[in-house]
Design a protein around this motif. Structure first.
Motif, PDB file in Angstrom:
ATOM      1  N   PHE A 297     -16.423 -25.428   0.458  1.00  0.00           N
ATOM      2  CA  PHE A 297     -15.536 -25.103  -0.886  1.00  0.00           C
ATOM      3  C   PHE A 297     -16.999 -24.251  -2.278  1.00  0.00           C
ATOM      4  CE2 PHE A 297     -15.254 -26.878  -5.381  1.00  0.00           C
ATOM      5  CZ  PHE A 297     -14.188 -25.853  -5.854  1.00  0.00           C
TER       6      PHE A 297
ATOM      7  N   PHE B 220     -15.480 -18.028  17.914  1.00  0.00           N
ATOM      8  CA  PHE B 220     -15.673 -18.932  16.718  1.00  0.00           C
ATOM      9  C   PHE B 220     -15.515 -20.135  17.124  1.00  0.00           C
ATOM     10  CE2 PHE B 220     -13.259 -19.925  12.450  1.00  0.00           C
ATOM     11  CZ  PHE B 220     -13.863 -19.755  11.350  1.00  0.00           C
TER      12      PHE B 220
ATOM     13  N   LEU C  16     -13.768 -23.694   5.575  1.00  0.00           N
ATOM     14  CA  LEU C  16     -14.015 -25.247   4.240  1.00  0.00           C
ATOM     15  C   LEU C  16     -15.471 -24.941   3.878  1.00  0.00           C
ATOM     16  CD1 LEU C  16     -13.712 -27.104   7.807  1.00  0.00           C
ATOM     17  CD2 LEU C  16     -12.008 -26.662   5.558  1.00  0.00           C
TER      18      LEU C  16
ATOM     19  N   LEU D  54      -7.449 -27.512  -2.550  1.00  0.00           N
ATOM     20  CA  LEU D  54      -8.200 -26.683  -2.733  1.00  0.00           C
ATOM     21  C   LEU D  54      -7.835 -25.581  -4.218  1.00  0.00           C
ATOM     22  CD1 LEU D  54     -10.613 -24.651  -2.185  1.00  0.00           C
ATOM     23  CD2 LEU D  54      -9.175 -22.786  -0.863  1.00  0.00           C
TER      24      LEU D  54
ATOM     25  N   GLN E 298     -19.296 -15.647   5.311  1.00  0.00           N
ATOM     26  CA  GLN E 298     -19.527 -16.728   5.370  1.00  0.00           C
ATOM     27  C   GLN E 298     -18.606 -17.043   6.522  1.00  0.00           C
ATOM     28  OE1 GLN E 298     -21.399 -19.288   3.658  1.00  0.00           O
ATOM     29  NE2 GLN E 298     -21.995 -17.210   1.986  1.00  0.00           N
ATOM     30  N   ALA E 299     -19.337 -17.477   7.681  1.00  0.00           N
ATOM     31  CA  ALA E 299     -18.300 -17.310   9.245  1.00  0.00           C
ATOM     32  C   ALA E 299     -17.635 -19.364   9.150  1.00  0.00           C
ATOM     33  CB  ALA E 299     -20.004 -17.610  10.270  1.00  0.00           C
ATOM     34  N   ASP E 300     -18.486 -19.801   8.115  1.00  0.00           N
ATOM     35  CA  ASP E 300     -17.650 -21.446   8.354  1.00  0.00           C
ATOM     36  C   ASP E 300     -16.062 -21.710   6.701  1.00  0.00           C
ATOM     37  OD1 ASP E 300     -19.237 -21.874   5.682  1.00  0.00           O
ATOM     38  OD2 ASP E 300     -20.380 -23.726   6.535  1.00  0.00           O
TER      39      ASP E 300
ATOM     40  N   GLY F 136     -11.797 -15.882  13.951  1.00  0.00           N
ATOM     41  CA  GLY F 136     -11.752 -16.632  12.619  1.00  0.00           C
ATOM     42  C   GLY F 136     -11.088 -17.168  11.055  1.00  0.00           C
ATOM     43  N   GLN F 137     -10.027 -16.539  11.601  1.00  0.00           N
ATOM     44  CA  GLN F 137      -8.888 -17.437   9.975  1.00  0.00           C
ATOM     45  C   GLN F 137      -8.617 -18.796  11.032  1.00  0.00           C
ATOM     46  OE1 GLN F 137      -6.993 -13.698   9.408  1.00  0.00           O
ATOM     47  NE2 GLN F 137      -8.299 -12.784   8.615  1.00  0.00           N
ATOM     48  N   ILE F 138      -8.554 -19.486  11.328  1.00  0.00           N
ATOM     49  CA  ILE F 138      -8.184 -20.622  11.415  1.00  0.00           C
ATOM     50  C   ILE F 138      -9.029 -21.696  11.038  1.00  0.00           C
ATOM     51  CG2 ILE F 138      -7.760 -22.066  13.772  1.00  0.00           C
ATOM     52  CD1 ILE F 138      -6.444 -19.656  15.683  1.00  0.00           C
ATOM     53  N   GLY F 139      -8.034 -23.082  10.581  1.00  0.00           N
ATOM     54  CA  GLY F 139      -9.598 -23.952  10.083  1.00  0.00           C
ATOM     55  C   GLY F 139      -9.686 -23.883   8.889  1.00  0.00           C
ATOM     56  N   GLN F 140      -8.878 -24.435   8.130  1.00  0.00           N
ATOM     57  CA  GLN F 140      -9.372 -24.132   6.740  1.00  0.00           C
ATOM     58  C   GLN F 140      -8.669 -25.264   5.663  1.00  0.00           C
ATOM     59  OE1 GLN F 140      -7.535 -20.174   4.810  1.00  0.00           O
ATOM     60  NE2 GLN F 140      -7.178 -19.752   6.913  1.00  0.00           N
ATOM     61  N   PHE F 141      -9.114 -25.236   4.384  1.00  0.00           N
ATOM     62  CA  PHE F 141      -8.497 -25.480   3.335  1.00  0.00           C
ATOM     63  C   PHE F 141      -7.178 -25.555   3.603  1.00  0.00           C
ATOM     64  CE2 PHE F 141     -12.910 -26.008   1.210  1.00  0.00           C
ATOM     65  CZ  PHE F 141     -13.087 -26.691   1.581  1.00  0.00           C
ATOM     66  N   GLU F 142      -6.801 -26.634   2.771  1.00  0.00           N
ATOM     67  CA  GLU F 142      -4.987 -26.613   2.559  1.00  0.00           C
ATOM     68  C   GLU F 142      -5.302 -26.089   1.057  1.00  0.00           C
ATOM     69  OE1 GLU F 142      -1.479 -27.678   0.345  1.00  0.00           O
ATOM     70  OE2 GLU F 142      -3.579 -28.248   0.453  1.00  0.00           O
ATOM     71  N   PRO F 143      -3.743 -25.390   1.629  1.00  0.00           N
ATOM     72  CA  PRO F 143      -4.233 -24.643  -0.328  1.00  0.00           C
ATOM     73  C   PRO F 143      -3.442 -25.257  -1.520  1.00  0.00           C
ATOM     74  CG  PRO F 143      -2.979 -22.994   1.020  1.00  0.00           C
ATOM     75  CD  PRO F 143      -3.361 -24.531   2.267  1.00  0.00           C
TER      76      PRO F 143
ATOM     77  N   ARG G 124     -18.663 -20.718  16.136  1.00  0.00           N
ATOM     78  CA  ARG G 124     -18.679 -19.819  15.424  1.00  0.00           C
ATOM     79  C   ARG G 124     -19.806 -19.315  14.950  1.00  0.00           C
ATOM     80  NH1 ARG G 124     -18.445 -24.354  11.392  1.00  0.00           N
ATOM     81  NH2 ARG G 124     -15.741 -23.911  10.918  1.00  0.00           N
TER      82      ARG G 124
ATOM     83  N   ARG H 221      -2.423 -33.201   7.074  1.00  0.00           N
ATOM     84  CA  ARG H 221      -3.705 -31.944   6.424  1.00  0.00           C
ATOM     85  C   ARG H 221      -4.281 -31.676   5.133  1.00  0.00           C
ATOM     86  NH1 ARG H 221      -0.744 -26.218   5.554  1.00  0.00           N
ATOM     87  NH2 ARG H 221      -3.060 -24.659   5.400  1.00  0.00           N
TER      88      ARG H 221
ATOM     89  N   SER I  29      -8.112 -32.119   4.195  1.00  0.00           N
ATOM     90  CA  SER I  29      -8.649 -31.532   3.496  1.00  0.00           C
ATOM     91  C   SER I  29      -9.537 -32.552   1.921  1.00  0.00           C
ATOM     92  CB  SER I  29      -7.508 -30.557   2.846  1.00  0.00           C
ATOM     93  OG  SER I  29      -8.379 -29.237   2.273  1.00  0.00           O
TER      94      SER I  29
ATOM     95  N   ASN J 269      -3.689 -27.617  11.262  1.00  0.00           N
ATOM     96  CA  ASN J 269      -4.904 -26.538  11.346  1.00  0.00           C
ATOM     97  C   ASN J 269      -5.963 -26.512  10.527  1.00  0.00           C
ATOM     98  OD1 ASN J 269      -2.947 -26.841   9.614  1.00  0.00           O
ATOM     99  ND2 ASN J 269      -2.301 -25.264   9.031  1.00  0.00           N
ATOM    100  N   ILE J 270      -6.458 -27.845  10.265  1.00  0.00           N
ATOM    101  CA  ILE J 270      -7.751 -27.898  10.105  1.00  0.00           C
ATOM    102  C   ILE J 270      -8.895 -28.548  11.232  1.00  0.00           C
ATOM    103  CG2 ILE J 270      -6.793 -29.923   8.466  1.00  0.00           C
ATOM    104  CD1 ILE J 270      -8.492 -28.742   5.642  1.00  0.00           C
ATOM    105  N   PRO J 271      -9.738 -28.221  10.951  1.00  0.00           N
ATOM    106  CA  PRO J 271     -10.889 -29.275  11.177  1.00  0.00           C
ATOM    107  C   PRO J 271     -11.106 -30.101  11.193  1.00  0.00           C
ATOM    108  CG  PRO J 271     -12.077 -27.394  11.123  1.00  0.00           C
ATOM    109  CD  PRO J 271     -10.525 -27.510   9.822  1.00  0.00           C
TER     110      PRO J 271
END
Lengths: 447, 447
Positions: free
Chosen positions: B35, A184, B33, B83, B28-30, B73-80, A177, A112, A116, A207-209
């Motif tokens: 930044f 989505f 990911l 980020l 922003q739909a994306d 829409g809240q799936i698939g995002q930067f690892e915190p 999306r 992950r 990221s 859990n990341i594309p």
């Protein structure tokens, strides 16, 4: 540019690779926690069109003897994945490679985090896959002693399998999306991992594309039999320590010959020996620089570092006597063998060996003019010793400045190195294909 | 500013906290990911003089039903943590808080990463300490089911003890870095941890100097009995979901009353309820905005989300019928109770409850003009319900822009909120003392 091109990687270690670097007048003594320092280094390497920057790692303060430890300048620095993430925002082209251990991590977390960083950087992440081989690290992770060499490598192979499967959790086109329809992503393009193995059970999906590069570039540095075999199967870049062209050629030929049995071409894995260049505008200036650096070494530090590399305490042996027989250990086999070979080959005393090792931890050190250094690099590159080099400046930032300002232009004049980036990802810089997903549908494979 | 000041934190969740946010024209739909999106949000919050930005986290793709999952829409995002590290380079003042679980991490890794972010950011890191309570997460980490509530909290407490001990590995003045003498650090100011407990054995020391803040700020969000007790003992900030001033007052009084038994003052822990503000220049505009957002919710998504919060599948029950009896689970107790209370109190059907929960996952939603919203915040702040707020804009970036441009100036006019940063660290923004090291010598304690 039809000519075969070499690859350059900048290995950035706090104030430099020389053990006494931090004491040098050019050095930032607080380099390990100085973000401006690393920002400048990464930007310098990018100005030099390097393929990537690279950070080593370990998860402990090393067990040096009490009287020695406080004199080591390479202790206490940024954690590499956080540093890499920060550097992604202040660079545009250069690859960002960091070390992370398969021994004391969980594959879900590492897959992950590298995914990221790959997204943060637009496809510039690389993972240097290592095993951890010190008791100091084991004791920070609920163990008394580190794992056996064989078990570490079994775990590493399974770890790699899980991480790459997790990177393929989502097809490249899974995320639609579409605000209008409310779709989505396409759940049929999502693939749980369902891994159940000896060391890990990981259902997934991640859990990341899927990363920009498909998979971040996989780097390795092990040179033992198990390390070479794992690299032949899984690595795309190898960093290696080689002292002579002959040794480099033997290593290169051996590793490249192993690729076919995994259905891989010789180009699928780039071999980059380490080089620590000490650069002077004249030969005399270079030799002076080297002598000045060596004079900064405290012999106690040198012997402690050497003992660490060998996994064997030399402090009781006479400094100016020969290297005694060193027993086998369960630690990093390849680094140990390299150091012992060096002592035997050149007939070095403990003090002499300690000084040699201290200058770049057993890596190839070349002292000379930019032309002389370029000659050496070209020779190794043309004669089957290397696909490029892992450049380890003895003192930072000036050692990297010198290489970029003096050696890179010489390599460019010879047509051996890019003058501009051609691609946008680390994978493209290295000339490595973007891996298709293991779940790719036929048309995607054909594309 | 002698008047007591409130604290504001911006909780940044992809395209917004409303479940349908990503479908909104402003979104922003994306976002997950993107930044540039997060950079803009962090800089907007900093322009608004917020104490910090905050990122939630989980280590799985949630087990929503197949027909529903692709619409979230809240799936698939930067690892915190990656980020946060990246954001440290594009902000100067604002605190940077991320969630990390004590259930599937190792304390050495987490202590090190938060220390590194604290150094990268000049003392702006905060750790939201949580336990993981879903089977989806357990299955990514070698388990079939998640740990019992009590075991999770025991592990969390021990994890906290180890992390804070690791942060104290080095005295603040351990690093001397004297080039002349060759003394890099004073080994007598280095303290191995030697922790051996029920869940962890960690010798230490940590391989990074003591964080700028001493300890990064420790945040928590649990509201169960065990969660409140752990927070009273260890947390410096609590994020909490409260629907009414009465409930907020009861929570506030209860948690503050627990502090004394751990020798802590009432000021040592700041309580920040969540608020999702829907802001219009007029009341009618605000109500229109809210209605527009609610109209974007797909009822299947709403019910799936509600089922997830309750740990109980509602899909077989009539949408316009009442909420059935919901059995006890081993998941997050406090969130479950909040949602059930809301349904019972307001006599909501499943559909109505799903819509209410979908707008901000059970957090307090306030629809109105900037003045009306400031009135509510001031009321809760003055009447013993809050030390400040965790602001959860329904749609990002516009919901945060509105809050910063319209509500913050109103709070500033009332003398309730800073107009400039007074300190440089998150700890200073929050009015929290810098903790002395557990190894501090007498003169250091007195200083």
């Amino acid at each position: 540019m039809s000519q075969r091109q070499l690859h350059l990687n900048a290995f950035l270690l706090t104030s430099g690779h020389h053990v006494a670097a931090w004491r040098h007048p050019d050095a930032q003594a607080d380099a390990g926690l100085n973000f401006a320092h690393f920002k400048r280094l990464a930007q310098t390497a990018e100005r030099g069109k390097f393929d990537g920057v690279f950070f080593a790692d370990g998860v402990a303060v090393w067990d040096y003897p009490a009287e020695v430890i406080g004199r080591s300048g390479q202790i206490g620095q940024f954690e590499p994945l956080t540093l890499l993430s920060a550097l992604s925002t202040v660079t545009e082209h250069i690859g960002l490679i960091a070390t992370a251990s398969t021994t004391y991590n969980e594959p879900y977390h590492l897959a992950r985090k590298f995914a990221s960083i790959d997204h943060l950087s637009g496809g510039r992440a690389g993972w240097n896959l290592v095993t951890s081989a010190t008791d100091a690290e084991a004791r920070n992770f609920n163990r008394e002693a580190h794992l056996d060499h064989a078990v570490r490598y079994e775990r590493a192979r399974e770890f790699y399998n899980v991480v790459t499967a997790l990177w393929d959790s989502w097809d490249d086109d899974a995320f639609i999306r579409d605000k209008q329809s409310g779709q989505f992503f396409d759940a049929t393009r999502l693939h749980p991992t369902h891994h159940k193995g000896e060391h890990f059970s990981v259902r997934g999906p991640l859990n990341i594309p899927r990363p920009v590069q498909g998979h971040p570039v996989v780097v390795q540095a092990g040179s033992s039999e198990a390390g070479r075999e794992l690299a032949a199967q899984t690595a795309e870049v190898i960093f290696t320590a080689q002292q002579t062209l002959e040794d480099a050629q033997a290593f290169y030929a051996d590793v490249k010959s192993r690729l076919a049995r995994y259905g891989r071409t010789r180009d699928a894995l780039k071999i980059l020996p380490g080089i620590s260049p000490i650069i002077g505008r004249t030969e005399a200036e270079a030799q002076d620089k080297y002598a000045g650096l060596q004079a900064l070494i405290d012999p106690h530090i040198g012997v402690a570092l050497l003992s660490g590399q060998l996994g064997f305490d030399l402090s009781a042996y006479p400094l100016d006597g020969p290297l005694p027989e060193v027993p086998e250990t369960n630690g990093h086999k390849s680094r140990r063998a390299l150091v012992i070979d060096l002592a035997r080959r050149d007939g070095l005393t403990i003090r002499q060996l300690a000084l040699r090792v201290a200058s770049a931890r057993g890596h190839w050190t070349v002292v000379g003019t930019p032309t002389a250094i370029a000659d050496q690099l070209e020779l190794w590159f043309r004669e089957g010793g290397a696909d490029g080099f892992n450049v380890m400046p003895p003192v930072l930032p000036t050692g990297l400045d010198d290489f970029v300002d003096l050696v890179v232009p010489e390599l460019q004049r010879r047509g051996l190195f890019r003058t501009e980036y051609q691609g946008t990802t680390l994978r493209e810089h290295l000339g490595l294909p973007r891996p298709a997903s293991r779940h790719a549908r036929p048309q995607a494979i054909a594309a």
